[in-house]
Design an enzyme around this catalytic site. Structure first.
Site, PDB file in Angstrom:
ATOM      1  N   HIS A  11     -29.393 -13.470 -47.676  1.00  0.00           N
ATOM      2  CA  HIS A  11     -30.418 -12.474 -48.007  1.00  0.00           C
ATOM      3  C   HIS A  11     -30.194 -12.099 -49.477  1.00  0.00           C
ATOM      4  O   HIS A  11     -29.054 -12.153 -49.957  1.00  0.00           O
ATOM      5  CB  HIS A  11     -30.235 -11.171 -47.234  1.00  0.00           C
ATOM      6  CG  HIS A  11     -30.319 -11.279 -45.747  1.00  0.00           C
ATOM      7  ND1 HIS A  11     -29.268 -11.683 -44.979  1.00  0.00           N
ATOM      8  CD2 HIS A  11     -31.323 -10.978 -44.891  1.00  0.00           C
ATOM      9  CE1 HIS A  11     -29.616 -11.641 -43.702  1.00  0.00           C
ATOM     10  NE2 HIS A  11     -30.864 -11.226 -43.616  1.00  0.00           N
ATOM     11  N   ASP A  37     -27.227  -9.956 -50.172  1.00  0.00           N
ATOM     12  CA  ASP A  37     -25.895 -10.508 -49.859  1.00  0.00           C
ATOM     13  C   ASP A  37     -25.236 -11.114 -51.087  1.00  0.00           C
ATOM     14  O   ASP A  37     -24.015 -11.238 -51.135  1.00  0.00           O
ATOM     15  CB  ASP A  37     -25.980 -11.648 -48.823  1.00  0.00           C
ATOM     16  CG  ASP A  37     -26.687 -11.262 -47.554  1.00  0.00           C
ATOM     17  OD1 ASP A  37     -26.689 -10.064 -47.222  1.00  0.00           O
ATOM     18  OD2 ASP A  37     -27.244 -12.166 -46.894  1.00  0.00           O
TER      19      ASP A  37
HETATM   20  C1  XLS Z   1     -31.120 -10.099 -37.577  1.00  0.00           C
HETATM   21  C2  XLS Z   1     -31.467 -11.424 -38.004  1.00  0.00           C
HETATM   22  C3  XLS Z   1     -31.281 -11.708 -39.476  1.00  0.00           C
HETATM   23  C4  XLS Z   1     -32.072 -12.912 -39.886  1.00  0.00           C
HETATM   24  C5  XLS Z   1     -32.267 -13.044 -41.354  1.00  0.00           C
HETATM   25  O1  XLS Z   1     -31.009  -9.801 -36.395  1.00  0.00           O
HETATM   26  O2  XLS Z   1     -30.775 -12.335 -37.201  1.00  0.00           O
HETATM   27  O3  XLS Z   1     -29.948 -11.829 -39.790  1.00  0.00           O
HETATM   28  O4  XLS Z   1     -31.505 -14.090 -39.407  1.00  0.00           O
HETATM   29  O5  XLS Z   1     -32.812 -11.908 -41.899  1.00  0.00           O
END
Ligand code: XLS
Ligand code: CA
Ligand code: CA
Length: 436
Positions: A99, A102
């Protein structure tokens, strides 16, 4: 047991090995079913869980230090990136996912955040070349910050909608620069808590317009990765608009987006929706939308997204069976959207968890190929539907009959019998393959 630093590279030693830092089932270059295991599985490291999550939960603080001893925000994120690439190298993982928040520190203003993000994208580009790694997909965290409390592309605030769009634009520019294989849209807070304060139709229309703008921009910059929607039924909001694969397909078709998006199926989200992992993959596949996988597992006794490393071979076998039947991955892969448990708080645990997850999917791949080669399941299903291959059944499949013709036909059928579904027998066949 060795320390993290003492492990130079995790290699395949086979099922009889007792070495904790070795693969028992994952042999990256071994050819299986016509291609190397690494190409079947296309493993990816998740930046958020691996390099950011530090054990914080609702009741306690961090149990793991992921600041890498750095106080300066940019230094900290650069060190995280160095560690991430070294980790991929040790684990023989070819891809990664992130993300925006991150990979770079957020600044006091959006301009500052964007600047930090772009600097870090350049830094990642260098590391990619140095280590020969690739970006599987990236995404925008349009749910964590307070401004996204009522959603992003479904927010009641047009200004918030705009900043969400700005973050996706920056993410697509990054994906293009890094040669990403895909870009994910997970709903985040795209849903609602109560209809008493919600204009559902406007929110859905706005969400669709947002997706169309992203498609337009993708074309404009020539980004050739796949777009994915990631279904999830609840958490954070009570009613998520992307509840499950079928709901996502309905949304995509309603708004004429079905040719532009595939699905990123997460195992834990499938079970939260009351489905099996396999069901969600099959649903995506029969709708021509199988794309990528977030590999993890939930805890069926808990009603939330625990994001555990996958260790259940039964599930990975049946999951890989569906993936193989769907033709395998093209631009997608298996991203470990999984975090070590709060008590597994050492750097060795990160290695051990990835090894466990990779081996579980590798074993699942081996067993899924064995199920297909064995043929008993396929033959059973093929035979079960044989009434549709001739006579009236063939006419039904060809769409060449009518209610009237079927009504006349039904009058000629002496008895309406259905053969046994043999579920228990078929489950025993799976066991026979799994435990031989
Ligand atoms: C959250 C999601 C997230 C997505 C990406 O529950 O799994 O991590 O994979 O935003
Ligand atoms: Ca996910
Ligand atoms: Ca999740």
């Amino acid at each position: 047991m060795k320390t993290y630093d003492e492990v130079a590279k995790v290699t395949y030693e086979g099922p009889d090995s007792r070495e904790p830092f070795a693969f028992k089932y994952y042999n990256p270059d071994e050819m299986l079913g016509g291609k190397p295991m690494r190409e079947h599985l296309r493993f990816a490291l998740s930046w958020w869980h691996t390099l950011c999550a530090d054990g914080v939960d609702m009741f306690g603080g961090s149990t793991m230090d992921k600041a890498f001893g750095k106080a300066d925000p940019m230094e900290k994120f650069k060190t995280k990136a160095d560690f991430g690439f070294e980790l991929m190298d040790k684990l023989q993982i070819d891809y990664y996912c992130f993300h925006d928040v991150d990979i770079a520190p957020e600044g006091a203003t959006w301009r500052e955040s964007l600047d930090n993000f772009q600097q870090m994208v350049d830094y990642l580009a260098k590391l990619q070349t140095q280590y020969g790694k690739r970006l599987l997909w990236n995404t925008a965290n349009n749910f964590g910050d307070k401004k996204f409390m009522a959603g992003a592309a479904t927010s009641c605030s047009a200004d918030v909608y705009a900043i969400a769009a700005a973050k996706v634009k920056a993410g697509l520019d990054a994906a293009k620069k890094l040669g990403g294989q895909g870009y994910v849209f997970w709903g985040g807070r795209e849903g609602y808590e109560t209809l008493l304060n919600t204009d559902m139709k406007l929110e859905l229309d706005n969400l669709a317009h947002f997706m169309h703008m992203a498609v337009d921009y993708k074309r404009e910059i020539g980004f050739d990765g796949d777009f994915y929607i990631e279904p999830k039924p609840k958490e954070p909001t009570k009613h998520q608009y992307d509840f499950d694969a079928a709901t996502c397909m309905n949304f995509l078709r309603t708004y004429g987006l079905e040719k532009e998006f595939k699905l990123n199926i997460e195992a834990n989200h499938a079970t939260l929706a009351g489905h099996t992992f396999q069901h969600e993959i099959r649903t995506a596949a029969v709708n021509g939308a199988f794309g990528s996988i977030d590999a993890n597992q939930g805890d069926l006794f808990l009603g939330w997204d625990t994001d555990q490393f996958p260790t259940n071979v039964y599930d990975t076998t049946l999951g890989m069976y569906e993936i193989l039947k769907a033709g395998g991955f093209t631009k997608g892969g298996l991203n470990f959207d999984a975090k070590t448990r709060r008590m597994s708080n050492t750097f060795e645990d990160i290695l051990l968890s990835y090894i466990a997850g990779m081996d579980t999917f590798a074993l699942g791949l081996r067993k899924a190929l064995a199920l297909i080669e064995d043929g008993r399941i396929d033959q059973f299903v093929e035979n079960r539907y044989r009434s549709y291959r001739s006579g009236i059944g063939a006419k039904i499949v060809a769409g060449q009959t009518s209610l009237k013709e079927l009504a006349d036909y039904a009058l000629t059928v002496p008895d309406f019998t259905v053969e046994s579904g043999r579920q228990e027998y078929l489950e025993s066949v799976v066991n026979n393959i799994l435990f031989r």
